[in-house]
Design an enzyme around this catalytic site. Sequence first.
Site, PDB file in Angstrom:
ATOM      1  N   GLY A  32       0.517  -2.132  -1.197  1.00 30.58           N
ATOM      2  CA  GLY A  32       1.905  -2.047  -1.677  1.00 30.58           C
ATOM      3  C   GLY A  32       1.927  -1.672  -3.143  1.00 30.58           C
ATOM      4  O   GLY A  32       0.955  -1.110  -3.674  1.00 30.58           O
ATOM      5  N   HIS A  88      15.006  23.388 -21.583  1.00 33.10           N
ATOM      6  CA  HIS A  88      13.750  24.013 -21.186  1.00 33.10           C
ATOM      7  C   HIS A  88      12.780  23.966 -22.349  1.00 33.10           C
ATOM      8  O   HIS A  88      13.198  24.205 -23.481  1.00 33.10           O
ATOM      9  CB  HIS A  88      14.005  25.460 -20.777  1.00 33.10           C
ATOM     10  CG  HIS A  88      12.756  26.205 -20.442  1.00 33.10           C
ATOM     11  ND1 HIS A  88      12.077  26.006 -19.271  1.00 33.10           N
ATOM     12  CD2 HIS A  88      12.051  27.136 -21.153  1.00 33.10           C
ATOM     13  CE1 HIS A  88      11.005  26.789 -19.261  1.00 33.10           C
ATOM     14  NE2 HIS A  88      10.968  27.482 -20.383  1.00 33.10           N
TER      15      HIS A  88
HETATM   16  P1  NAD Z   1       4.611  -5.187  -1.345  1.00 39.49           P
HETATM   17  O1  NAD Z   1       5.519  -5.739  -0.346  1.00 39.49           O
HETATM   18  O2  NAD Z   1       4.995  -3.992  -2.134  1.00 39.49           O
HETATM   19  O3  NAD Z   1       3.219  -4.810  -0.655  1.00 39.49           O
HETATM   20  C1  NAD Z   1       2.454  -5.723   0.072  1.00 39.49           C
HETATM   21  C2  NAD Z   1       1.647  -4.949   1.091  1.00 39.49           C
HETATM   22  O4  NAD Z   1       0.688  -5.810   1.661  1.00 39.49           O
HETATM   23  C3  NAD Z   1       2.475  -4.407   2.238  1.00 39.49           C
HETATM   24  O5  NAD Z   1       2.243  -3.031   2.364  1.00 39.49           O
HETATM   25  C4  NAD Z   1       1.976  -5.193   3.429  1.00 39.49           C
HETATM   26  O6  NAD Z   1       2.006  -4.469   4.635  1.00 39.49           O
HETATM   27  C5  NAD Z   1       0.567  -5.515   3.034  1.00 39.49           C
HETATM   28  N1  NAD Z   1      -0.018  -6.686   3.681  1.00 39.49           N
HETATM   29  C6  NAD Z   1       0.580  -7.866   3.934  1.00 39.49           C
HETATM   30  N2  NAD Z   1      -0.308  -8.732   4.497  1.00 39.49           N
HETATM   31  C7  NAD Z   1      -1.484  -8.065   4.583  1.00 39.49           C
HETATM   32  C8  NAD Z   1      -2.795  -8.419   5.074  1.00 39.49           C
HETATM   33  N3  NAD Z   1      -3.061  -9.635   5.540  1.00 39.49           N
HETATM   34  N4  NAD Z   1      -3.781  -7.474   5.005  1.00 39.49           N
HETATM   35  C9  NAD Z   1      -3.522  -6.249   4.507  1.00 39.49           C
HETATM   36  N5  NAD Z   1      -2.309  -5.874   4.046  1.00 39.49           N
HETATM   37  C10 NAD Z   1      -1.309  -6.772   4.074  1.00 39.49           C
HETATM   38  O7  NAD Z   1       4.226  -6.420  -2.291  1.00 39.49           O
HETATM   39  P2  NAD Z   1       3.457  -6.465  -3.675  1.00 39.49           P
HETATM   40  O8  NAD Z   1       2.740  -5.190  -3.940  1.00 39.49           O
HETATM   41  O9  NAD Z   1       2.681  -7.727  -3.654  1.00 39.49           O
HETATM   42  O10 NAD Z   1       4.629  -6.600  -4.702  1.00 39.49           O
HETATM   43  C11 NAD Z   1       5.476  -7.745  -4.651  1.00 39.49           C
HETATM   44  C12 NAD Z   1       6.877  -7.414  -5.104  1.00 39.49           C
HETATM   45  O11 NAD Z   1       6.890  -7.095  -6.474  1.00 39.49           O
HETATM   46  C13 NAD Z   1       7.452  -6.261  -4.332  1.00 39.49           C
HETATM   47  O12 NAD Z   1       8.630  -6.680  -3.722  1.00 39.49           O
HETATM   48  C14 NAD Z   1       7.729  -5.218  -5.377  1.00 39.49           C
HETATM   49  O13 NAD Z   1       9.003  -4.651  -5.200  1.00 39.49           O
HETATM   50  C15 NAD Z   1       7.665  -5.944  -6.702  1.00 39.49           C
HETATM   51  N6  NAD Z   1       7.008  -5.091  -7.686  1.00 39.49           N
HETATM   52  C16 NAD Z   1       7.625  -3.983  -8.115  1.00 39.49           C
HETATM   53  C17 NAD Z   1       7.010  -3.148  -9.013  1.00 39.49           C
HETATM   54  C18 NAD Z   1       7.695  -1.904  -9.454  1.00 39.49           C
HETATM   55  O14 NAD Z   1       8.865  -1.760  -9.176  1.00 39.49           O
HETATM   56  N7  NAD Z   1       7.029  -0.968 -10.116  1.00 39.49           N
HETATM   57  C19 NAD Z   1       5.749  -3.432  -9.480  1.00 39.49           C
HETATM   58  C20 NAD Z   1       5.129  -4.567  -9.008  1.00 39.49           C
HETATM   59  C21 NAD Z   1       5.768  -5.396  -8.120  1.00 39.49           C
END
Ligand code: NAD
Length: 467
Positions: free
Chosen positions: A181, A443
């Site tokens: 993620g 530009h």
């Molecule tokens: P996320 O939900 O973006 O990603 C988590 C990922 O882990 C998902 O794709 C999921 O399918 C996977 N996953 C879950 N269980 C798993 C397992 N057992 N094995 C393998 N894969 C698994 O969550 P995140 O990256 O932890 O981020 C948390 C929150 O923080 C998010 O809601 C995000 O919006 C926010 N965040 C945003 C930003 C940004 O906007 N730039 C930056 C960092 C965090």
Amino acid sequence: MKTYDAIVIGAGPGGYPCGIRLGQLKVKTLVIEKESPGGVCLNWGCIPSKALISAANTFEKIKHGGMGIKVQGLTVDPNELQDWKEGIVKRLTGGVKSLLKMNGADLAMGTATVTSPNTVEVVGEGGQKETYKAEKAIVIATGAQTIEIPTFKFDGTRIIGAREAVSLRTVPKRMLVIGGGIIGLELGMVYQKLGSQLTVLEALPSILNGVDPECSKIVERRITKLGGTIHVGAKALGYEKQSDGSLAVAFEKDGKRDTVVCDVVLVAVGMRPSARNLGLEKVGVHINERGFVPIDKQGRTNVPSIYAVGDVSGPPLLAHKATKEGEIVAEVIAGHKAAMDWVSIPGAIFTDPEIATAGLTADEAKQKGYEVAIGKFPFAALGKAMALNETEGFVKVVADKKTKQILGVHIVGPEASTMISEAALSLEMAAFLEDVNLTIHPHPTLGEAYMEAAAHAMGQAIHIANR
Ligand code: NAD
């Protein structure tokens, strides 16, 4: 018992702007924080990660950026990098304290519990208890916390979450990220560029679930090009410590078991709302099955004097959404006519290249019954992108084919996070493709790609072939 008009629990990007705005509106306010002002965003999330990302990108660009630049003996000192990052965090968190003070809001350090619809008990850092009365409102702005996997309990050094990952003072030789993620890929790419061998295990069929797949494909390609490995449809099962101190992580993919050996495991499988242990259930505040505190358009929970903003009130878990909610709730508490009424909450993902989105994807628009027109302009056709030597990616505009109103914009490429604000404004102002195309964009700039993508959706792009 000390009395305030409003008490805000949590000084993260939802709570502290709420406190500042309440102060500006002359509402006597107390903000309570148990860790450090600024919340996850300033201390362990958005800002520290962006500092590391910018350092890693600079390092990588100098190392492999072409342009005839040649440097010998280029290294990164992870200790100095951390010191620099911590300096930024200190400046910003200190700034939060001053801003609250400057606007007339008080800040108390301690752990708060809601004891009635109008009272809050705070246990201070030294264990002393104090009860405060909120004449008008209590705002819950407690954010969210990292989800732990039972078979990968955090140990602070080998099995870590994002907090530890932004604080590493050595670059692991091999890093395994569980969860493809936003956090996993942003931070995974930092260490990849600083020298770690990166492996990503994502349980779903693709990384960055929910993002336009054409955009996430480009990031996937880049990670692979930098030497990383991504396993999708892969479930991490557990790990064993090896005699040399490394970890052998077992995972299952396509029904088969496999192992990756690494030095550090970053678990980034999502965040869960911090709504429990606050006394909310006892005072009758509804917490839904996913652990969020549902609110109405004015941020009110089912208990009229209690409001919630930011991650704790529901997805998307984004700092900028929390901030806007905090400001609106402050207006509501001050008796102003205000409500959450936005067209889109833009998102920015700081991978390489960056991905930024606002509004509907083409598929979402089709599901809503629109016939869509799509315009797409590749950075490879843009002079400025060539001059930056960052030509990967594109701007994609999704519009209603009938009316030509813009429904969504999806960018993958250089400065996507900066460019998306113009798209968000277009959506808020219900802009048409013509509006963007008729707006003169200077530009040479990356912003021209949005103008050309809008033109492309109308068959009028100048620098690429129109369909
Ligand atoms: P996320 O939900 O973006 O990603 C988590 C990922 O882990 C998902 O794709 C999921 O399918 C996977 N996953 C879950 N269980 C798993 C397992 N057992 N094995 C393998 N894969 C698994 O969550 P995140 O990256 O932890 O981020 C948390 C929150 O923080 C998010 O809601 C995000 O919006 C926010 N965040 C945003 C930003 C940004 O906007 N730039 C930056 C960092 C965090």
